[in-house]
Design an enzyme around this catalytic site. Structure first.
Site, short mmCIF file in Angstrom:
data_model
loop_
_atom_site.label_atom_id
_atom_site.label_comp_id
_atom_site.label_asym_id
_atom_site.label_seq_id
_atom_site.Cartn_x
_atom_site.Cartn_y
_atom_site.Cartn_z
N ASP A 93 27.73 34.77 25.07
CA ASP A 93 28.56 34.31 26.17
C ASP A 93 30.00 34.31 25.69
O ASP A 93 30.29 33.93 24.55
CB ASP A 93 28.14 32.88 26.58
CG ASP A 93 28.75 32.46 27.89
OD1 ASP A 93 27.99 32.24 28.84
OD2 ASP A 93 29.99 32.34 27.97
N GLN A 147 35.19 36.02 34.77
CA GLN A 147 35.01 35.53 36.13
C GLN A 147 36.01 36.38 36.90
O GLN A 147 37.22 36.15 36.84
CB GLN A 147 35.31 34.02 36.20
CG GLN A 147 34.94 33.35 37.52
CD GLN A 147 35.59 33.95 38.75
OE1 GLN A 147 35.01 34.85 39.42
NE2 GLN A 147 36.78 33.53 39.09
N SER A 192 44.64 43.49 34.52
CA SER A 192 44.53 43.70 35.97
C SER A 192 45.88 43.78 36.67
O SER A 192 46.83 43.09 36.29
CB SER A 192 43.74 42.51 36.55
OG SER A 192 43.90 42.44 37.94
N GLU A 221 46.37 42.32 39.26
CA GLU A 221 46.62 40.98 39.78
C GLU A 221 47.69 40.25 38.97
O GLU A 221 48.26 39.27 39.43
CB GLU A 221 45.32 40.16 39.78
CG GLU A 221 44.40 40.47 40.93
CD GLU A 221 44.98 40.09 42.29
OE1 GLU A 221 45.22 38.90 42.51
OE2 GLU A 221 45.21 40.99 43.11
N TYR A 258 43.09 33.28 38.61
CA TYR A 258 42.57 34.50 37.97
C TYR A 258 43.72 35.31 37.38
O TYR A 258 43.67 35.74 36.22
CB TYR A 258 41.79 35.33 39.00
CG TYR A 258 41.43 36.73 38.51
CD1 TYR A 258 40.29 36.96 37.75
CD2 TYR A 258 42.25 37.83 38.83
CE1 TYR A 258 39.97 38.24 37.31
CE2 TYR A 258 41.94 39.10 38.39
CZ TYR A 258 40.80 39.30 37.63
OH TYR A 258 40.49 40.56 37.18
P1 NDP Z 1 32.10 42.30 37.54
O1 NDP Z 1 32.32 40.98 38.18
O2 NDP Z 1 31.28 43.33 38.24
O3 NDP Z 1 31.42 42.06 36.10
C1 NDP Z 1 31.76 40.96 35.31
C2 NDP Z 1 30.83 40.94 34.10
O4 NDP Z 1 31.15 39.80 33.28
C3 NDP Z 1 29.34 40.81 34.45
O5 NDP Z 1 28.60 41.62 33.57
C4 NDP Z 1 29.06 39.34 34.13
O6 NDP Z 1 27.73 39.07 33.80
C5 NDP Z 1 29.94 39.14 32.92
N1 NDP Z 1 30.17 37.74 32.62
C6 NDP Z 1 30.54 36.76 33.49
N2 NDP Z 1 30.64 35.60 32.84
C7 NDP Z 1 30.31 35.82 31.55
C8 NDP Z 1 30.23 35.01 30.39
N3 NDP Z 1 30.49 33.71 30.44
N4 NDP Z 1 29.88 35.57 29.21
C9 NDP Z 1 29.61 36.90 29.17
N5 NDP Z 1 29.64 37.72 30.22
C10 NDP Z 1 30.01 37.19 31.40
O7 NDP Z 1 33.54 42.90 37.18
P2 NDP Z 1 34.04 44.43 37.16
O8 NDP Z 1 33.04 45.26 36.48
O9 NDP Z 1 34.55 44.80 38.49
O10 NDP Z 1 35.34 44.28 36.24
C11 NDP Z 1 35.26 44.37 34.82
C12 NDP Z 1 36.48 43.71 34.21
O11 NDP Z 1 37.67 44.37 34.67
C13 NDP Z 1 36.67 42.24 34.56
O12 NDP Z 1 37.25 41.61 33.45
C14 NDP Z 1 37.65 42.26 35.72
O13 NDP Z 1 38.36 41.05 35.79
C15 NDP Z 1 38.54 43.42 35.28
N6 NDP Z 1 39.20 44.15 36.35
C16 NDP Z 1 38.47 44.66 37.39
C17 NDP Z 1 39.07 45.44 38.34
C18 NDP Z 1 38.31 46.00 39.49
O14 NDP Z 1 38.96 46.43 40.47
N7 NDP Z 1 37.00 46.08 39.43
C19 NDP Z 1 40.52 45.75 38.26
C20 NDP Z 1 41.17 45.20 37.10
C21 NDP Z 1 40.52 44.43 36.18
P3 NDP Z 1 26.62 38.60 34.91
O15 NDP Z 1 26.08 39.89 35.49
O16 NDP Z 1 25.65 37.85 34.09
O17 NDP Z 1 27.36 37.78 35.93
P1 GDR Z 2 41.24 41.51 44.69
O1 GDR Z 2 39.96 42.09 45.46
O2 GDR Z 2 41.48 40.08 45.02
O3 GDR Z 2 42.35 42.47 44.94
O4 GDR Z 2 40.75 41.56 43.17
P2 GDR Z 2 39.21 41.68 46.80
O5 GDR Z 2 38.42 42.88 47.17
O6 GDR Z 2 38.48 40.39 46.68
O7 GDR Z 2 40.42 41.45 47.85
C1 GDR Z 2 41.31 42.48 48.21
C2 GDR Z 2 42.19 42.02 49.37
O8 GDR Z 2 41.40 41.91 50.55
C3 GDR Z 2 41.79 40.73 51.23
N1 GDR Z 2 40.70 40.27 52.10
C4 GDR Z 2 39.49 39.88 51.70
N2 GDR Z 2 38.95 39.84 50.46
C5 GDR Z 2 37.66 39.41 50.35
N3 GDR Z 2 37.08 39.40 49.15
N4 GDR Z 2 36.92 39.03 51.45
C6 GDR Z 2 37.45 39.04 52.72
O9 GDR Z 2 36.79 38.70 53.68
C7 GDR Z 2 38.79 39.49 52.84
N5 GDR Z 2 39.61 39.67 53.91
C8 GDR Z 2 40.77 40.14 53.44
C9 GDR Z 2 42.11 39.75 50.10
O10 GDR Z 2 42.87 38.64 50.61
C10 GDR Z 2 42.88 40.67 49.17
O11 GDR Z 2 44.21 40.76 49.57
C11 GDR Z 2 39.99 42.64 42.64
C12 GDR Z 2 39.05 42.10 41.58
O12 GDR Z 2 38.19 43.14 41.17
C13 GDR Z 2 39.81 41.61 40.38
O13 GDR Z 2 38.88 41.28 39.33
C14 GDR Z 2 40.74 42.71 39.90
O14 GDR Z 2 41.47 42.28 38.78
C15 GDR Z 2 41.65 43.15 41.03
O15 GDR Z 2 40.86 43.61 42.11
C16 GDR Z 2 42.59 44.28 40.60
#
Ligand code: NDP
Ligand code: GDR
Length: 327
Positions: free
Chosen positions: A57, A82, A124, A126, A148
């Site tokens: 973890d 997270q 990210s 973000e 976040y």
């Molecule tokens: P996901 O939410 O799909 O995956 C997150 C992963 O982290 C899962 O495997 C989850 O495991 C694991 N995890 C959560 N809590 C813990 C913990 N306490 N210890 C170990 N593992 C843990 O995220 P994405 O694949 O979309 O993103 C990957 C990374 O990139 C993240 O750090 C995210 O913040 C970052 N990111 C994502 C972007 C996107 O658009 N997707 C853009 C920019 C950054 P479990 O399955 O058990 O929950």
């Molecule tokens: P984001 O992704 O916050 O950009 O983070 P998300 O898809 O949750 O939201 C994108 C935008 O959509 C607007 N929105 C809603 N979002 C959600 N989830 N649900 C709704 O009903 C809704 N309606 C409107 C949000 O307000 C926001 O503006 C993702 C994650 O993968 C992060 O971990 C990562 O770092 C960033 O992208 C880059």
């Protein structure tokens, strides 16, 4: 010699695509997996027998040291977090501990047990939050807008700091939103494509949404994990923005998904304040010129193509489920 990689967050969207990529390149892949009462394997079911799992973890330092010791990795990809922005207001301390301090825990595990391993941190867009310039690039100042985003800024700077303090090969990939059929269903793209498929099949009647005006630079996860790997193949560690250079509103996303199945979004979408965030990131648009030039990276899948892929996947999944229930 076979290269060894340790991936945290292997069960998530990016972890699954990255594991596929590295297995195809002949890596021995180790995946850090946390214990859950029911194993979460959906994204990696098809490759689970090729991965060596290590329980751990991100908030448990000893388990991370153990994982690095056992795997002796050439490359470490720290993807665990997270990762849902919305939840970060409900669980701000946990998000700080896991998404922020968790990065230090992983860096320490590497520093103390395999300091020559190359390290990738999942930073990210973000972090740009209430953007101070457009488009955003590596030198754009950060202004995070959620717990976040704040935690990711910490994770980014501690990665830079370990590079500068200990001469570690530590890179931070500043990735803009990237999506796929494996995206968690609470994220907006997948929430929409899942709902569109359910509405089309008569399983749902409306879609409750938050802010439709937000703009995002959305790419395909399969393209983005290639950039992670490329960063660790360079001679020197560095930070890179990965993006498409296109921005779209949430409303455009909704329109494309509904019209693809022949429906009018206005007949189904309801605005629900529950999904409006306390502080919004209004506009993200990345400039990935540095990655194009230095990594030779470019995206392959376009925005509309990806949304259609996700709708197709959700339709197929729900139809299979319905058939299985009939048997
Ligand atoms: P996901 O939410 O799909 O995956 C997150 C992963 O982290 C899962 O495997 C989850 O495991 C694991 N995890 C959560 N809590 C813990 C913990 N306490 N210890 C170990 N593992 C843990 O995220 P994405 O694949 O979309 O993103 C990957 C990374 O990139 C993240 O750090 C995210 O913040 C970052 N990111 C994502 C972007 C996107 O658009 N997707 C853009 C920019 C950054 P479990 O399955 O058990 O929950
Ligand atoms: P984001 O992704 O916050 O950009 O983070 P998300 O898809 O949750 O939201 C994108 C935008 O959509 C607007 N929105 C809603 N979002 C959600 N989830 N649900 C709704 O009903 C809704 N309606 C409107 C949000 O307000 C926001 O503006 C993702 C994650 O993968 C992060 O971990 C990562 O770092 C960033 O992208 C880059």
């Amino acid at each position: 010699m076979t290269k060894r990689a340790l991936i945290t967050g292997i069960t998530g969207q990016d972890g699954s695509y990255l594991a596929e990529l590295l297995l195809n390149k002949g890596y021995k892949v180790y995946g850090l997996r946390r214990r859950t009462s029911t194993p979460i394997m959906e994204n990696i079911e098809h490759i689970k027998n090729e991965i060596e799992f290590i329980e751990g973890d991100l908030m448990d330092q000893g388990s991370l040291s153990h994982a690095v010791n056992v795997s002796q990795p050439d490359e470490v990809y720290n993807l665990a977090a997270q990762s849902f922005v919305g939840t970060s207001w409900d669980q701000p301390s946990l998000t700080g501990q896991l998404t922020g301090i968790g990065v230090t825990n992983m860096l320490e595990a590497v520093r103390l047990n395999k300091p020559d391993a190359k390290f990738y941190q999942a930073s990210s867009s973000e972090m740009f939050g209430k953007v101070v310039e457009t488009p955003q690039k590596e030198t754009t100042p950060f202004y995070p807008r959620s717990p976040y985003g704040v935690a990711k800024v910490y994770g980014h700077w501690i990665t830079v700091n370990y590079r500068e303090s200990y001469n570690m090969f530590a890179c931070s990939g500043i990735l803009f939103n990237h999506e796929s059929p494996r995206r968690g269903v609470e994220f907006v793209t997948r929430k929409v494509t899942d709902a569109v498929a359910k509405i089309k099949l008569g399983l749902q009647t409306e879609l409750r949404m938050g802010n439709l005006d937000a703009k995002r630079d959305w790419g395909f996860a399969g393209d983005y994990v290639k950039a992670m790997w490329l960063m660790l193949q360079q001679d020197k560690p560095d930070d890179f923005v990965i993006s498409t250079g296109e921005t779209h509103t949430v409303q455009e996303l909704v329109e494309i998904a509904f019209s693809y199945v022949g429906l009018n979004w206005q007949d189904y979408v309801v605005i629900d304040p529950k999904f409006v965030r306390p502080a919004e990131v209004d506009l993200l648009l990345g400039d990935c010129s540095k990655a194009k030039e230095k990594l030779g990276w470019k995206r392959e899948v376009g925005f509309e193509q990806m949304i259609r892929m996700m709708v197709d996947h959700d339709l197929e999944r729900l139809q299979k489920q319905a058939q299985a229930e009939l048997v």
